[in-house]
Motif scaffolding. Structure first.
Motif, PDB file in Angstrom:
ATOM      1  N   LEU A  16       0.970  -1.156  -0.585  1.00 32.37           N
ATOM      2  CA  LEU A  16      -0.108  -0.157  -0.723  1.00 32.37           C
ATOM      3  C   LEU A  16       0.763   1.540   0.160  1.00 32.37           C
ATOM      4  O   LEU A  16       0.376   2.150  -0.557  1.00 32.37           O
ATOM      5  N   MET A  17       1.874   1.259   0.709  1.00 31.30           N
ATOM      6  CA  MET A  17       2.746   2.296   0.850  1.00 31.30           C
ATOM      7  C   MET A  17       3.444   2.525  -0.286  1.00 31.30           C
ATOM      8  O   MET A  17       3.607   3.960  -0.932  1.00 31.30           O
ATOM      9  N   ALA A  18       4.094   1.403  -0.833  1.00 28.67           N
ATOM     10  CA  ALA A  18       4.826   1.801  -2.665  1.00 28.67           C
ATOM     11  C   ALA A  18       3.789   2.403  -3.484  1.00 28.67           C
ATOM     12  O   ALA A  18       3.944   3.261  -4.179  1.00 28.67           O
ATOM     13  N   ARG A  19       2.539   2.280  -3.233  1.00 31.21           N
ATOM     14  CA  ARG A  19       1.406   2.795  -4.174  1.00 31.21           C
ATOM     15  C   ARG A  19       1.525   4.284  -3.877  1.00 31.21           C
ATOM     16  O   ARG A  19       0.595   4.915  -4.774  1.00 31.21           O
ATOM     17  N   MET A  20       1.484   4.192  -2.852  1.00 31.33           N
ATOM     18  CA  MET A  20       1.346   5.955  -2.807  1.00 31.33           C
ATOM     19  C   MET A  20       2.522   6.450  -2.976  1.00 31.33           C
ATOM     20  O   MET A  20       2.384   7.641  -2.155  1.00 31.33           O
ATOM     21  N   GLY A  21       3.577   6.207  -3.120  1.00 29.93           N
ATOM     22  CA  GLY A  21       4.856   6.469  -3.584  1.00 29.93           C
ATOM     23  C   GLY A  21       6.217   6.397  -2.272  1.00 29.93           C
ATOM     24  O   GLY A  21       7.472   6.295  -2.759  1.00 29.93           O
ATOM     25  N   GLY A  22       6.048   5.114  -1.372  1.00 31.75           N
ATOM     26  CA  GLY A  22       7.064   5.259  -0.293  1.00 31.75           C
ATOM     27  C   GLY A  22       7.898   3.474  -0.781  1.00 31.75           C
ATOM     28  O   GLY A  22       7.444   2.326  -0.366  1.00 31.75           O
ATOM     29  N   GLY A  23       7.888   3.547  -1.968  1.00 28.89           N
ATOM     30  CA  GLY A  23       8.357   2.192  -2.878  1.00 28.89           C
ATOM     31  C   GLY A  23       9.569   1.898  -2.643  1.00 28.89           C
ATOM     32  O   GLY A  23      10.519   2.589  -2.429  1.00 28.89           O
ATOM     33  N   LEU A  24       9.971   0.389  -1.873  1.00 27.71           N
ATOM     34  CA  LEU A  24      11.318  -0.427  -1.953  1.00 27.71           C
ATOM     35  C   LEU A  24      11.198  -1.415  -2.648  1.00 27.71           C
ATOM     36  O   LEU A  24      10.889  -1.835  -3.599  1.00 27.71           O
ATOM     37  N   ASP A  25      12.600  -1.661  -3.383  1.00 26.79           N
ATOM     38  CA  ASP A  25      13.375  -3.027  -3.835  1.00 26.79           C
ATOM     39  C   ASP A  25      12.940  -3.555  -3.077  1.00 26.79           C
ATOM     40  O   ASP A  25      12.923  -4.460  -1.792  1.00 26.79           O
ATOM     41  N   ALA A  26      12.403  -5.035  -4.203  1.00 26.28           N
ATOM     42  CA  ALA A  26      12.012  -6.610  -3.545  1.00 26.28           C
ATOM     43  C   ALA A  26      12.773  -7.012  -2.753  1.00 26.28           C
ATOM     44  O   ALA A  26      11.806  -7.152  -1.287  1.00 26.28           O
ATOM     45  N   ASP A  27      14.112  -6.912  -2.733  1.00 28.42           N
ATOM     46  CA  ASP A  27      14.804  -7.984  -1.493  1.00 28.42           C
ATOM     47  C   ASP A  27      14.801  -7.011  -0.282  1.00 28.42           C
ATOM     48  O   ASP A  27      15.066  -7.913   0.788  1.00 28.42           O
ATOM     49  N   LEU A  28      14.688  -5.320   0.010  1.00 30.50           N
ATOM     50  CA  LEU A  28      14.877  -5.473   0.573  1.00 30.50           C
ATOM     51  C   LEU A  28      13.077  -5.072   0.999  1.00 30.50           C
ATOM     52  O   LEU A  28      12.655  -5.168   2.986  1.00 30.50           O
ATOM     53  N   ALA A  29      12.448  -5.442   0.329  1.00 34.14           N
ATOM     54  CA  ALA A  29      10.755  -5.285   1.071  1.00 34.14           C
ATOM     55  C   ALA A  29      10.440  -6.593   1.418  1.00 34.14           C
ATOM     56  O   ALA A  29       9.269  -6.570   2.888  1.00 34.14           O
ATOM     57  N   ALA A  30      11.407  -7.448   1.200  1.00 30.48           N
ATOM     58  CA  ALA A  30      11.189  -9.132   1.985  1.00 30.48           C
ATOM     59  C   ALA A  30      11.860  -9.279   3.231  1.00 30.48           C
ATOM     60  O   ALA A  30      11.290  -9.942   3.918  1.00 30.48           O
ATOM     61  N   ARG A  31      12.634  -7.967   3.653  1.00 26.82           N
ATOM     62  CA  ARG A  31      13.294  -8.438   4.520  1.00 26.82           C
ATOM     63  C   ARG A  31      12.369  -7.894   5.873  1.00 26.82           C
ATOM     64  O   ARG A  31      12.937  -7.676   7.142  1.00 26.82           O
ATOM     65  N   VAL A  32      11.367  -6.240   5.196  1.00 24.83           N
ATOM     66  CA  VAL A  32      11.515  -4.962   6.009  1.00 24.83           C
ATOM     67  C   VAL A  32      10.360  -5.553   7.883  1.00 24.83           C
ATOM     68  O   VAL A  32      10.907  -5.478   8.634  1.00 24.83           O
ATOM     69  N   PRO A  33       9.258  -7.078   7.032  1.00 21.42           N
ATOM     70  CA  PRO A  33       8.592  -7.442   8.369  1.00 21.42           C
ATOM     71  C   PRO A  33       9.863  -7.812   9.311  1.00 21.42           C
ATOM     72  O   PRO A  33       9.407  -7.188  10.176  1.00 21.42           O
ATOM     73  N   GLU A  34      10.508  -8.752   8.690  1.00 21.55           N
ATOM     74  CA  GLU A  34      11.239  -8.942  10.147  1.00 21.55           C
ATOM     75  C   GLU A  34      11.979  -8.142  10.746  1.00 21.55           C
ATOM     76  O   GLU A  34      11.920  -8.524  12.398  1.00 21.55           O
ATOM     77  N   LEU A  35      12.886  -7.523   9.985  1.00 15.44           N
ATOM     78  CA  LEU A  35      13.393  -6.106  10.970  1.00 15.44           C
ATOM     79  C   LEU A  35      12.624  -5.053  11.594  1.00 15.44           C
ATOM     80  O   LEU A  35      13.271  -5.194  12.687  1.00 15.44           O
ATOM     81  N   ILE A  36      11.716  -5.280  11.481  1.00 17.69           N
ATOM     82  CA  ILE A  36      10.601  -4.499  12.060  1.00 17.69           C
ATOM     83  C   ILE A  36      10.153  -5.056  13.348  1.00 17.69           C
ATOM     84  O   ILE A  36      10.334  -4.738  14.949  1.00 17.69           O
ATOM     85  N   ASN A  37      10.015  -6.476  12.878  1.00 14.97           N
ATOM     86  CA  ASN A  37       9.022  -6.777  14.054  1.00 14.97           C
ATOM     87  C   ASN A  37       9.871  -7.350  15.451  1.00 14.97           C
ATOM     88  O   ASN A  37      10.088  -7.629  16.638  1.00 14.97           O
ATOM     89  N   ALA A  38      11.685  -7.632  14.789  1.00 19.95           N
ATOM     90  CA  ALA A  38      12.283  -7.612  15.750  1.00 19.95           C
ATOM     91  C   ALA A  38      12.678  -6.130  16.600  1.00 19.95           C
ATOM     92  O   ALA A  38      13.052  -6.692  17.652  1.00 19.95           O
ATOM     93  N   ALA A  39      13.371  -5.475  15.366  1.00 19.25           N
ATOM     94  CA  ALA A  39      13.039  -4.165  16.610  1.00 19.25           C
ATOM     95  C   ALA A  39      12.396  -3.816  17.317  1.00 19.25           C
ATOM     96  O   ALA A  39      12.486  -3.416  18.589  1.00 19.25           O
ATOM     97  N   TYR A  40      10.869  -3.865  17.324  1.00 19.34           N
ATOM     98  CA  TYR A  40       9.999  -3.188  17.795  1.00 19.34           C
ATOM     99  C   TYR A  40       8.870  -4.099  19.136  1.00 19.34           C
ATOM    100  O   TYR A  40       8.079  -4.354  19.514  1.00 19.34           O
ATOM    101  N   ASP A  41       9.969  -5.683  18.898  1.00 19.47           N
ATOM    102  CA  ASP A  41       9.073  -6.212  19.705  1.00 19.47           C
ATOM    103  C   ASP A  41       9.310  -5.999  21.247  1.00 19.47           C
ATOM    104  O   ASP A  41      10.320  -5.995  21.877  1.00 19.47           O
ATOM    105  N   PRO A  42       8.387  -5.935  22.092  1.00 18.93           N
ATOM    106  CA  PRO A  42       8.636  -5.115  23.984  1.00 18.93           C
ATOM    107  C   PRO A  42       9.349  -5.909  24.480  1.00 18.93           C
ATOM    108  O   PRO A  42      10.184  -5.013  24.902  1.00 18.93           O
TER     109      PRO A  42
END
Lengths: 597, 177
Positions: free
Chosen positions: A170-196
């Motif tokens: 959705l963000m990519a369609r709003m103009g904030g697109g990421l390269d495919a390999d980065l987009a594939a990694r982001v969920p894991e990175l965010i969840n690891a960083a923000y795990d309370p």
């Protein structure tokens, strides 16, 4: 073709008209043992739509909030990291002298509550340190902090991978697109960083020690901050300016509205003017595959400036037009663009010519209101492939409105985006090309373009000082850069926001009376000043969480104005945008009227 | 360069078909599918009275997303599970979600604030990757204030129809906080 349209003027309710006397609240903020708390932010809210005035406590915990309307009830909030917010209503400002109000704060006992008080950049730093690839880190910062903070309460969410994939698409369609390999990694990175379980201990290490979240400097604590609610919960107050008349003008991109506020009236008199939409459909002339769900945007007013005659010029980004608002009769004049897509940021030279970046199609435009002449220059791309893609864009946008066209939302490297612009003291026109990490100069007579690579990433909105130095914020590089157009040399200054590297400076402006550079602390709820002579920074914390700032202006008394334009607005604490004024380090009464004129 | 490739493919395909005839056939098929979804949605159990319930039905070929914007202009959708007024998404159906027959997304407001509500439908993704990009049919039902509002239609791939339906919940305005 020019169309002149007179709009209705709507006057907001002006309250507090009976509050003739400036009132004062004063007292001490202390802990339960009676020890004064330094650096607490004491905020008084009044009126509807509201104004908030914030002052800081001194070393002894004492505060004095002056210039408040007498005979009016105030909502009080006291805030200091490590302590629970103290909120209470019904504080009547006395008409006879100062109203004494001592306040007691209670320490947090849950570190999770303390972590939740930290500005977004503290959380964001946890995510950024997960990146082991600088290309990915830079791309994520540049593309994913475009419209809103990262790491605020609304974005530091742990989601399942599939939900993250949908969010990223959705963000990519709003103009904030990421390269495919980065987009594939982001969920894991965010969840690891923000795990309370991981984030809270990391963020609150030593939180009960005195050195945790130290108070601002005494100079900063002498400042006064005013915030004015402006617009609705669906609003996006993109840019604002201070008009020579003292009025504050702001454009609400989401509702196609020009706001005007008179801070000399108690509480701030608000007026709003509907910008003519003509026949532009919802979403704009080029349409869009993904609009904000609560939008009313047709023409999308984006940026604004005042010309030598006092008229307000506005870029209508999604309407592909320029608009001129004449304050003398509250009329609009609309000027369609002859070429290009998405007029973005504008500046006006001494001759009244409008110079503006055209973001999506990589153009630069000039309009001369005196003779109606337009000039549009195609800016250099970085490669033949980019050039082809840019030239095909208008057709692709047209086609996507008529047939299914899976455009995939773009990639994170991004096409060149002409962004900031400013006029040098010698009349040269300079601009930045955001995704291309370049700045450029346009000869105002020949329109010849010269490009210069920046030694840092993502140059955004820039300004000249009185000596002809160009100051540039590096949005994804956490720095302020000074560029000398004569020697072509850059000097970079790392922004001092802690944790280092977590800031995303969107914009800056230079107070030409002192050559002090003011920089948006866009991801840290701060404004940052830089003394260009001493080369020293000062950081001013702002009271409202998720204060995403984009442009800065000054009134004639040197107060600093900006807007909170986090999009979506519901992420802002209290859910409504504001324009705000910082009166740096002053003791004197700023006045009930909020005027510093 | 993906844009260039897509464009080239489209240009090559252009002129190979009778566009008007194809468009009419597509519209008829979508209408038929939407009618079927609407009929199936009508068989779904009605909610308890009192709240607002918005249901979006669609086929297994697509992932459609339901958006409901409340009177505070705050939106509930797959990534914003709850709004300040208490709206919440009950089910977000994705391509991977196992469903039996009808695929229904649902958003509820148990104690709805009075005022105007806006319903939007997005079509972010096809679930049958083998097929060419194509619109997808949907049916929508809203239960609010003892009334039932219905809508059916179709939405193109990667298009967000921001306003497909608006409705009002009566009552005294709440004080915004």
């Amino acid at each position: 073709m020019k169309i002149s349209i007179r709009t209705a003027t709507c006057l907001s309710c002006i309250l507090l008209t009976s509050a003739a006397h400036a009132a004062v609240f004063q007292g001490v903020v202390a802990d339960e043992q009676g020890t004064g708390i330094a650096g607490a932010m004491v905020t008084f809210r009044f009126g509807e739509p509201f104004q908030e005035r914030t002052v800081f406590t001194d070393d002894a915990g004492a505060y004095a909030a002056t210039g408040l309307p007498a005979g009016t009830n105030h909502l009080l909030r006291v805030r200091r990291i490590g302590w629970k917010d103290l909120i209470s209503g019904g504080h009547l400002a006395s008409e006879d002298g100062a109203t004494a109000l001592d306040l007691t704060m209670v320490r947090h006992t849950d570190p999770a509550e303390v972590a939740a008080q930290l500005p977004a950049n503290h959380w964001y730093a946890l995510l950024l340190e997960k990146f082991d690839n600088e290309y990915h880190r830079e791309q994520f910062v540049r593309q994913c902090t475009y419209c809103h903070q990262q790491g605020n309460a609304a974005t530091r969410i742990v989601r399942d991978t599939q939900e993250w994939e949908k969010v990223l698409a959705l963000m990519a369609r709003m103009g904030g697109g990421l390269d495919a390999d980065l987009a594939a990694r982001v969920p894991e990175l965010i969840n690891a960083a923000y795990d309370p379980e991981v984030a809270v201990p990391a963020l609150t290490q030593g939180w009960q020690e005195p050195g945790f979240a130290p108070p601002p400097s005494p100079e900063v604590r002498r400042s006064v901050i005013d915030e004015y609610q402006l617009g609705a919960r669906s609003s996006m107050q993109h840019d604002m300016i201070v008009h020579p008349s003292g009025h504050i003008y702001s454009v609400d991109m989401s509702s196609d509205t020009l706001f005007r506020m008179d801070p000399s009236i108690p509480g701030g008199k608000r007026e709003w003017f509907s910008i003519p939409r003509e026949e532009v459909p919802l979403g704009g002339v080029m349409g869009s595959g993904a609009l904000p769900s609560n939008t009313e945007m047709h023409v999308g007013p984006h940026s604004l400036q005042v010309d030598p005659k006092g008229r307000v010029w506005i870029t209508l980004a999604t309407g592909n037009r320029l608009a001129m608002f004449d304050p003398s009769d509250a009329s609009f004049q609309i000027e369609p663009l002859p070429a290009g897509i998405y007029p973005h940021t504008l500046r006006i030279d001494d001759r009244g010519r409008i110079w503006y970046t055209i973001a999506v199609s990589n153009h630069f435009g000039m309009y001369n209101p005196e003779n109606g002449r337009h000039e549009v220059v195609r800016l250099p791309a970085r490669s033949f492939g980019e050039e082809v893609a840019l030239r095909l864009l208008p057709f692709v946008f047209w086609l996507s409105q008529h047939v299914d066209l899976d455009l995939g939302g773009g990639e994170g490297g991004g096409l060149p985006v002409p962004y900031g612009v400013d006029i040098a003291p010698n009349g040269d026109v300079w601009f930045s090309q955001l995704n291309a990490h370049r700045i450029g100069r346009i000869d105002p007579e020949t329109l010849e373009v010269t490009m210069i690579d920046t030694p840092f990433t993502a140059p955004r909105r820039m300004r000249f000082d009185s000596k002809g130095n160009l100051w540039i914020p590096g949005f994804s590089s956490n720095l302020l850069s000074r560029f000398d157009p004569q020697t072509l040399e850059f000097k970079n200054f790392e922004l001092p926001i802690e944790p280092l590297g977590s800031e995303t400076p969107y914009s800056l402006n230079v107070d030409l009376s002192t050559d002090t550079v003011w920089i948006c602390g866009t991801n840290s709820d701060t404004l940052i000043s830089f003394d260009s002579a001493a080369e020293e920074f000062t950081v001013y914390p702002l009271p409202t969480r998720s204060t995403y700032t984009r442009d800065i202006d000054f009134d004639r008394d040197g107060a600093v104005w900006t807007s909170n334009s986090n999009a979506p607005a519901w992420q802002i604490e209290t859910g409504v945008p504001r324009v705000l004024r910082l009166i740096p380090g002053r003791h004197q009464d700023p006045g009930t009227t909020s005027s510093t004129r | 360069m993906r844009i260039v490739t897509t464009l080239a493919a489209l240009l090559l395909l252009h002129g190979c078909t009778d566009e008007a005839q194809e468009a009419a056939a597509l519209a008829a098929r979508l209408e038929q599918e939407a009618s079927g979804l609407s009929a199936a949605l009508a068989q779904h159990s009605a909610p308890q009275p009192g709240g607002v319930v918005v249901r979006l039905a669609f086929g297994e070929e697509a992932d459609l997303d339901l958006y409901v914007t409340d009177p505070l202009m705050d939106t509930v959708y797959f990534a914003r599970h709850e709004s300040r007024t208490g709206g919440r998404i009950v089910s977000d159906i994705r391509c991977e979600t196992p469903t039996e027959g009808l695929r229904i997304e649902e958003i509820r407001f148990d104690a709805p604030w009075p005022g105007r509500y806006r319903v939007g439908v997005d079509h972010p993704k096809r679930c049958d990757d083998a097929r060419a990009p194509a619109p997808s049919a949907y049916a929508l039902t809203v239960f609010a204030d003892g009334e039932v509002h219905e809508k059916r239609g179709s939405v193109n791939l990667q298009r967000f129809e921001v306003i497909v339906l608006e409705f009002e919940v009566k009552g005294e305005p709440n004080e915004a906080t």
